[in-house]
Design an enzyme around this catalytic site. Structure first.
Site, mmCIF file in Angstrom:
data_model
loop_
_atom_site.group_PDB
_atom_site.id
_atom_site.type_symbol
_atom_site.label_atom_id
_atom_site.label_comp_id
_atom_site.label_asym_id
_atom_site.label_seq_id
_atom_site.Cartn_x
_atom_site.Cartn_y
_atom_site.Cartn_z
ATOM 1 C CE1 TYR A 278 77.348 57.212 22.081
ATOM 2 C CE2 TYR A 278 77.206 58.121 24.304
ATOM 3 C CZ TYR A 278 76.953 58.223 22.941
ATOM 4 O OH TYR A 278 76.305 59.316 22.453
ATOM 5 N NE ARG B 159 74.919 61.215 33.719
ATOM 6 C CZ ARG B 159 75.728 60.864 34.741
ATOM 7 N NH1 ARG B 159 76.063 61.743 35.667
ATOM 8 N NH2 ARG B 159 76.210 59.647 34.816
HETATM 9 N N1 UDP Z 1 69.101 56.119 35.343
HETATM 10 C C1 UDP Z 1 68.468 55.478 36.403
HETATM 11 N N2 UDP Z 1 67.454 54.605 36.125
HETATM 12 C C2 UDP Z 1 67.048 54.323 34.844
HETATM 13 C C3 UDP Z 1 67.701 54.994 33.768
HETATM 14 C C4 UDP Z 1 68.719 55.869 34.052
HETATM 15 O O1 UDP Z 1 68.793 55.696 37.567
HETATM 16 O O2 UDP Z 1 66.131 53.499 34.672
HETATM 17 C C5 UDP Z 1 70.179 57.076 35.626
HETATM 18 C C6 UDP Z 1 71.503 56.738 34.945
HETATM 19 O O3 UDP Z 1 72.265 55.860 35.760
HETATM 20 C C7 UDP Z 1 72.135 58.121 34.789
HETATM 21 C C8 UDP Z 1 70.919 59.052 34.615
HETATM 22 O O4 UDP Z 1 69.790 58.316 35.106
HETATM 23 O O5 UDP Z 1 72.818 58.491 35.953
HETATM 24 C C9 UDP Z 1 70.665 59.442 33.181
HETATM 25 O O6 UDP Z 1 70.672 58.262 32.403
HETATM 26 P P1 UDP Z 1 70.182 58.191 30.904
HETATM 27 O O7 UDP Z 1 70.256 56.753 30.484
HETATM 28 O O8 UDP Z 1 68.884 58.879 30.776
HETATM 29 O O9 UDP Z 1 71.232 59.067 30.101
HETATM 30 P P2 UDP Z 1 72.846 58.952 29.983
HETATM 31 O O10 UDP Z 1 73.382 59.752 31.146
HETATM 32 O O11 UDP Z 1 73.221 57.517 30.034
HETATM 33 O O12 UDP Z 1 73.126 59.588 28.673
#
Ligand code: UDP
Length: 328
Positions: A141, A219
Site C-alpha cells: 500500500y 499511531r
Molecule cells: N488494529 C488492531 N486490531 C484491529 C484493527 C487494527 O489491533 O482490529 C491495530 C493495527 O494493527 C494498527 C492500529 O490498530 O496498529 C491502527 O490500525 P488501523 O487499521 O486502524 O489503521 P492503519 O494504521 O492500518 O492505517
C-alpha cells in the site's frame, strides 16, 4: 472553482467534499461506489459513477465538467490487505492514478492533491516523522502511494503539474453528517465502537510484542475534519503560490492500541472486551507525525487534536447511523 474529487463517496473524501461545498467550491464526485456510499455524497455535489480503470469515462468526465483541480482519494487503502493481495495495490492503485493523471494532462488540468500515507515510512530514523525522512514504504500500500508521488514529481518537473502530497497518519472521527463505514470494517476505532454497540463480541489486538511502552502499536490519530481543512489550504496554496508540496498530517502525539480501547471504554461506558492475537503484516511499531511544515507554511492548525474528541465524534456518528450508510 470546480474540483473533481475521486473517491468522494468514501470516508475521507465525503468529509472533504462537505468542507469544499461549505467553502463555496463546485464539486464533482467521481466514484465507482465499490467502497463508497451514494448516501455519503453531499447533496450539492454532482456524482459521476465511474471507474478509474476506464480512461474513456475519466476523459468524458473531464470534458463535460472541466474541473480546475483534482483531489484523488479513490484507492485501495488497507495495509494488511496489501500484504495479502499486492497487485490490487502495485497494479490497480498505480494504474488508476496513471489513467487519471494522463487524462488530466490531456485536458490541461494541472492542480492535483494526492491522498498519501504515513505508510511511506517503515523505518524512520527520527520520530516524530518529518517530510525530510527517507521514503521506505512499509507495505505494498505504502509503495503504491510512493510510486504515485514519483509520477507527480515528473509531471511537476516537465508538464507544469502542481501537486500537494498529503501524507495522512491515522484518519479518524466524524462530522455530524459523514463518518467511517467500510464493508468489511477493519480500522481500529470503528471496530472498537462496534464492540461498544454490541455488534461484535470483542476487539482483537494485533500483537502486543511491539517495541512500544505497552507492546501494542502506537499511531497518531487525526480528526478527519482537520484533514479536510488541510486539503482546502493545500489547494489554495497551489493556486496562489504555484509550488508543489508534501506534508505530513498528524497531531504529533501517539496512542497505543490499548490506549485507544481504554479511551473508548471511558467515552462509551461499555466494557469493550479485548483479546491479543497475532500481529498483522505490514504494521510498524510507531508512526507519529511531525506536521510543523504545514503548520508553518499554510497556517494549518488542528481543531480537534485530542483523542477523546476524535473518538467522541466517531461515537456520536455511529450512534446516529447504527447501520452506517445502509438504509439512509
Ligand atoms: N488494529 C488492531 N486490531 C484491529 C484493527 C487494527 O489491533 O482490529 C491495530 C493495527 O494493527 C494498527 C492500529 O490498530 O496498529 C491502527 O490500525 P488501523 O487499521 O486502524 O489503521 P492503519 O494504521 O492500518 O492505517
Amino acid at each position: 472553482m470546480k474540483v473533481l474529487v475521486t473517491g468522494g463517496a468514501g470516508y475521507i473524501g465525503s468529509v472533504v467534499v462537505e468542507k469544499l461545498v461549505a467553502a463555496n467550491y463546485d464539486v464533482v464526485v467521481f466514484d465507482n461506489l465499490s467502497q463508497g456510499h451514494r448516501a455519503a455524497v453531499h447533496p450539492k455535489a454532482v456524482l459521476v459513477e465511474g471507474d478509474l480503470s476506464d480512461p474513456e469515462v475519466i476523459d468524458e468526465t473531464l470534458e463535460k465538467y472541466e474541473p480546475a483541480a483534482v483531489m484523488h482519494f479513490a484507492s485501495y487503502t488497507l495495509v494488511g490487505e496489501s500484504v495479502e493481495k499486492p497487485f490490487l495495490y502495485l497494479r490497480e492503485n498505480v494504474n488508476n492514478a496513471g489513467n487519471l493523471l494522463e487524462c488530466m494532462m490531456n485536458h490541461g488540468i494541472h492542480y492535483f492533491i494526492l491522498s498519501s500515507t504515513a505508510n511511506l515510512f517503515d523505518e524512520p530514523e527520527k520520530m516524530p516523522i518529518s517530510e525530510r525522512e527517507k521514503i521506505v514504504p512499509g507495505s505494498p500500500y505504502g509503495e503504491s502511494k510512493a510510486m504515485i508521488e514519483r509520477m507527480l514529481y515528473w509531471l511537476d518537473r516537465y508538464h507544469g503539474f502542481r501537486y500537494a502530497a498529503l501524507r495522512y497518519f491515522n484518519a479518524a472521527g466524524a462530522t455530524e453528517s459523514y463518518g467511517e463505514a467500510h464493508h468489511p470494517e477493519c480500522h481500529l476505532i470503528p471496530l472498537v465502537l462496534q464492540v461498544a454497540q454490541g455488534k461484535r463480541e470483542k476487539i482483537k489486538i494485533f500483537g502486543d510484542d511491539y517495541n512500544t511502552p505497552d507492546g501494542t502499536c502506537v499511531r497518531d490519530y487525526i480528526h478527519v475534519a482537520d484533514l479536510a481543512q488541510a486539503h482546502i489550504l493545500a489547494l489554495e496554496s497551489l493556486v496562489k503560490k504555484g509550488k508543489s508540496c508534501k506534508y505530513n498530517l498528524g497531531n504529533g502525539q501517539g496512542y497505543s492500541v490499548k490506549q485507544v480501547i481504554e479511551t473508548a471504554r471511558k467515552i462509551t461506558g461499555h466494557a469493550i472486551p479485548a483479546e491479543v492475537v497475532a500481529r498483522r503484516g505490514g504494521d510498524p511499531d510507531v508512526l507519529v507525525a511531525c506536521s510543523d511544515a504545514i503548520r508553518k507554511d499554510l497556517n494549518w492548525k488542528p481543531e480537534f487534536p485530542e483523542l477523546e474528541k476524535i473518538i467522541e465524534s466517531a461515537w456520536k456518528w455511529h450512534q446516529a447511523h447504527p447501520s452506517g450508510y445502509q438504509n439512509s
